[in-house]
Design a protein around this motif. Structure first.
Motif, PDB file in Angstrom:
ATOM      1  N   SER A  90       0.828  -1.213   0.000  1.00  0.00           N
ATOM      2  CA  SER A  90       0.000   0.000   0.000  1.00  0.00           C
ATOM      3  C   SER A  90       0.858   1.258   0.000  1.00  0.00           C
ATOM      4  O   SER A  90       0.564   2.229  -0.706  1.00  0.00           O
ATOM      5  CB  SER A  90      -0.927   0.012   1.221  1.00  0.00           C
ATOM      6  OG  SER A  90      -1.857  -1.038   1.156  1.00  0.00           O
ATOM      7  N   LEU A  91       1.926   1.247   0.799  1.00  0.00           N
ATOM      8  CA  LEU A  91       2.824   2.403   0.867  1.00  0.00           C
ATOM      9  C   LEU A  91       3.485   2.649  -0.482  1.00  0.00           C
ATOM     10  O   LEU A  91       3.562   3.785  -0.959  1.00  0.00           O
ATOM     11  CB  LEU A  91       3.885   2.160   1.946  1.00  0.00           C
ATOM     12  CG  LEU A  91       4.914   3.269   2.175  1.00  0.00           C
ATOM     13  CD1 LEU A  91       4.224   4.571   2.578  1.00  0.00           C
ATOM     14  CD2 LEU A  91       5.924   2.845   3.244  1.00  0.00           C
ATOM     15  N   LYS A 127       2.422   1.641  -3.500  1.00  0.00           N
ATOM     16  CA  LYS A 127       1.447   2.025  -4.520  1.00  0.00           C
ATOM     17  C   LYS A 127       0.950   3.457  -4.313  1.00  0.00           C
ATOM     18  O   LYS A 127       0.674   4.168  -5.287  1.00  0.00           O
ATOM     19  CB  LYS A 127       0.269   1.053  -4.517  1.00  0.00           C
ATOM     20  CG  LYS A 127       0.640  -0.406  -4.799  1.00  0.00           C
ATOM     21  CD  LYS A 127       1.491  -0.584  -6.026  1.00  0.00           C
ATOM     22  CE  LYS A 127       0.759  -0.207  -7.305  1.00  0.00           C
ATOM     23  NZ  LYS A 127       1.635  -0.379  -8.501  1.00  0.00           N
ATOM     24  N   ALA A 128       0.838   3.877  -3.051  1.00  0.00           N
ATOM     25  CA  ALA A 128       0.413   5.258  -2.765  1.00  0.00           C
ATOM     26  C   ALA A 128       1.420   6.271  -3.301  1.00  0.00           C
ATOM     27  O   ALA A 128       1.075   7.432  -3.560  1.00  0.00           O
ATOM     28  CB  ALA A 128       0.226   5.446  -1.262  1.00  0.00           C
ATOM     29  N   ASN A 129       2.663   5.811  -3.460  1.00  0.00           N
ATOM     30  CA  ASN A 129       3.713   6.690  -3.972  1.00  0.00           C
ATOM     31  C   ASN A 129       4.091   6.351  -5.419  1.00  0.00           C
ATOM     32  O   ASN A 129       5.152   6.751  -5.896  1.00  0.00           O
ATOM     33  CB  ASN A 129       4.947   6.590  -3.070  1.00  0.00           C
ATOM     34  CG  ASN A 129       4.735   7.268  -1.736  1.00  0.00           C
ATOM     35  OD1 ASN A 129       4.948   8.471  -1.604  1.00  0.00           O
ATOM     36  ND2 ASN A 129       4.315   6.501  -0.743  1.00  0.00           N
ATOM     37  N   LYS A 130       3.208   5.595  -6.091  1.00  0.00           N
ATOM     38  CA  LYS A 130       3.369   5.249  -7.501  1.00  0.00           C
ATOM     39  C   LYS A 130       4.680   4.504  -7.771  1.00  0.00           C
ATOM     40  O   LYS A 130       5.355   4.728  -8.772  1.00  0.00           O
ATOM     41  CB  LYS A 130       3.267   6.498  -8.375  1.00  0.00           C
ATOM     42  CG  LYS A 130       1.915   7.192  -8.269  1.00  0.00           C
ATOM     43  CD  LYS A 130       1.821   8.415  -9.167  1.00  0.00           C
ATOM     44  CE  LYS A 130       0.460   9.075  -9.032  1.00  0.00           C
ATOM     45  NZ  LYS A 130       0.344  10.284  -9.884  1.00  0.00           N
ATOM     46  N   ASN A 151      -2.456  -6.085  -5.350  1.00  0.00           N
ATOM     47  CA  ASN A 151      -1.871  -4.886  -5.946  1.00  0.00           C
ATOM     48  C   ASN A 151      -0.408  -5.056  -6.335  1.00  0.00           C
ATOM     49  O   ASN A 151       0.214  -4.111  -6.823  1.00  0.00           O
ATOM     50  CB  ASN A 151      -2.012  -3.704  -4.980  1.00  0.00           C
ATOM     51  CG  ASN A 151      -3.468  -3.311  -4.788  1.00  0.00           C
ATOM     52  OD1 ASN A 151      -4.195  -3.095  -5.758  1.00  0.00           O
ATOM     53  ND2 ASN A 151      -3.906  -3.239  -3.548  1.00  0.00           N
TER      54      ASN A 151
END
Length: 322
Positions: free
Chosen positions: A95-96, A98-101, A115
């Protein structure tokens, strides 16, 4: 004139360094020399693509691996290639990222999160099947101990499932008796040794040890205090070194599952770069439990007394100094 040229060179060097793509290599641990080899091959392959790699080792701490994920993001990586400490509980890491692409590439071990962008490994079920096939061909019938890695590594679960898929008919017929079905807390040799001391099996009653990893056999030898009796126990393994080849030739170990690291690293880099550059690549759908991943699975190679000599030079080249 010379001063202006120097300034121009320094400016260009700074620009190129700033603009270079960075990829993070996030490893569980280096307790086994094979992971040092994996890291080396990944670094070499990314370097050939003009990519800078930043290596971090979590020493089997999930919290530390999460911290290191943030550190890599802060350093500007475009992708993270992760050997997960705990593939079943790494959703915060994914999640971390992906949140930062940041692209997430699960390397060798599955990360159970939908993901995850890419998964590259060897077929874990087939690894277990081949170990069990070797065992039943080797002893025909008798008492065995199964030793597998932790459930935090989905590979450990898959190895065991593959083993039982082959063993179950023999168990049902009474030809194979599982005297111990051990799932360890970690992959290291000490965990296996402590389990031997805890269970204190009578090795004179054991015909085979279905070891998921080569170094579990070292724990067996230490527990037995190198009693020659152990040489008569049929032993499987995985992730061989040049020492394993010698053991197989001598008959003190009977087989090992070889998963060449060079093609694994090459494929991980190939798919990572393709994804980062929006290019086509050979991608397959991989089903693990109830999740579908996109990536690539290699078939494992069985090494036994019939072909051990063929792999000696390859394993010698892959040695990394401790």
């Amino acid at each position: 004139m010379k001063k202006a040229a120097i300034i121009l060179l320094l400016t260009l060097t700074t620009f190129l360094s700033f603009g270079q793509t960075k990829v993070g290599l996030l490893f569980d641990q280096f307790a086994s020399v094979r992971w040092k080899n994996d890291a080396r091959f990944l670094e070499e392959n990314f370097s050939e693509q003009g990519v800078e790699t930043i290596l971090k080792v979590a020493h089997s701490s999930l919290d530390k691996q999460l911290e290191q994920t943030q550190e890599l993001i802060d350093e500007g990586v475009k992708a993270i290639v992760i050997v997960a400490v705990d593939g079943t509980n790494s959703e915060k890491i994914v999640s971390l990222a992906k949140a930062n692409k940041v692209l997430v590439v699960a390397y060798d071990r599955p990360v159970m999160d939908e993901n995850v962008d890419i998964y590259v490994s060897y077929n874990g079920l087939e690894c277990g099947r081949q170990q069990a096939k070797s065992m039943v061909n080797g002893i025909k019938e008798g008492n065995i101990i199964m030793i597998n890695g932790p459930v935090s590594d989905i590979n450990g679960i898959q190895f065991r499932e593959g083993q039982l898929e082959v063993l179950q008919p023999y168990i049902d017929e009474g030809r194979i008796n599982v005297k111990g079905d051990w799932v360890l807390d970690s992959w290291n040799e000490m965990s296996a040794l402590m389990k031997f001391y805890e269970e204190t099996p009578d090795l004179s009653e054991i015909d085979g040890v279905l070891s998921a990893a080569d170094w579990f056999n070292d724990a067996l030898n230490e527990y037995a205090e190198n009693d020659p009796l152990v040489d008569n126990i049929y032993k499987t393994g995985m992730d061989p070194t040049i020492d394993t080849i010698d053991k197989i030739k001598k008959g003190t170990q009977n087989m090992s599952i070889y998963k060449p690291l060079e093609p694994l690293a090459e494929k991980a880099v190939e798919l990572t770069m393709a994804k980062l550059n929006d290019k086509d690549a050979e991608i397959a759908e991989i089903q693990i439990m109830d999740l579908t991943f996109h990536g690539y699975l290699f078939d494992p190679i069985v090494i036994d007394k019939d072909n051990a000599s063929n792999f000696a030079s390859k394993l010698q080249k892959s040695v990394v100094a401790e």
